[in-house]
Design a protein around this motif. Structure first.
Motif: not given
Ligand code: DQA
Length: 144
Positions: A9, A54, A58, A78-79, A81-86
């Motif tokens: 990232g 991001e 994805i 992104f670790t 805060y990124s719910y989209a990546l999660r």
């Protein structure tokens, strides 16, 4: 030959010059050559990619699912805060593929905002705090 995707990232392209006291003096190119050498020893093939975007990250995870490829991922900031990546990482592991979250530093020994990973709960495993060896350890594990 087994393929393994290594995704990075934001800001990891600046390895070597970015906070060397935290991330070390090896560059992103050094990471690339070290992983290629280890991959050759382990008789696997690795593809290393980095983006500051991001959406692009994805998209690469979607491709890993479609191509059935295990992933080593340093999600960088992104670790935290990124719910989209999660959600994209969850697609990888629920497809039965492995996803190893890696960090060069140990985020738990740093600022409070780095203590939370929204990725870890959907990763197969997490390796952090071993410098660039975090990636090599993950590669050894996935090459099994
Ligand atoms: C990192 C840790 C993150 O907190 C940070 O935002 C990064 C790098 C690491 O590899 O130690 O960019 O993922």
């Amino acid at each position: 030959m087994k393929n393994i995707l290594v995704l990075n990232g934001p800001n990891l392209n600046r390895l070597g010059s970015r906070e060397p006291d935290v991330y070390g003096s090896a560059s992103y190119a050094d990471l690339a050559s070290s992983l290629s050498e280890l991959a050759a020893d382990l008789a696997v093939s690795v593809e290393l990619k980095q983006t500051n975007d991001e959406a692009e990250l994805i998209g690469w995870l979607h491709q890993a699912v479609d191509s059935k490829i295990d992933v080593i991922l340093n999600p960088a900031a992104f670790t935290h805060y990124s719910y989209a990546l999660r959600d994209a990482c969850a697609m990888v592991t629920t497809a039965g593929l492995k996803l190893v979250e890696v960090h060069i530093s140990n985020p738990h020994s740093r600022e409070e905002f780095r203590h939370k990973s929204v990725i870890s709960a959907v990763a197969t495993g997490v390796i952090a705090g071993f410098g660039l060896d975090s990636y090599r350890l993950a590669l050894r594990q996935l090459a099994h």
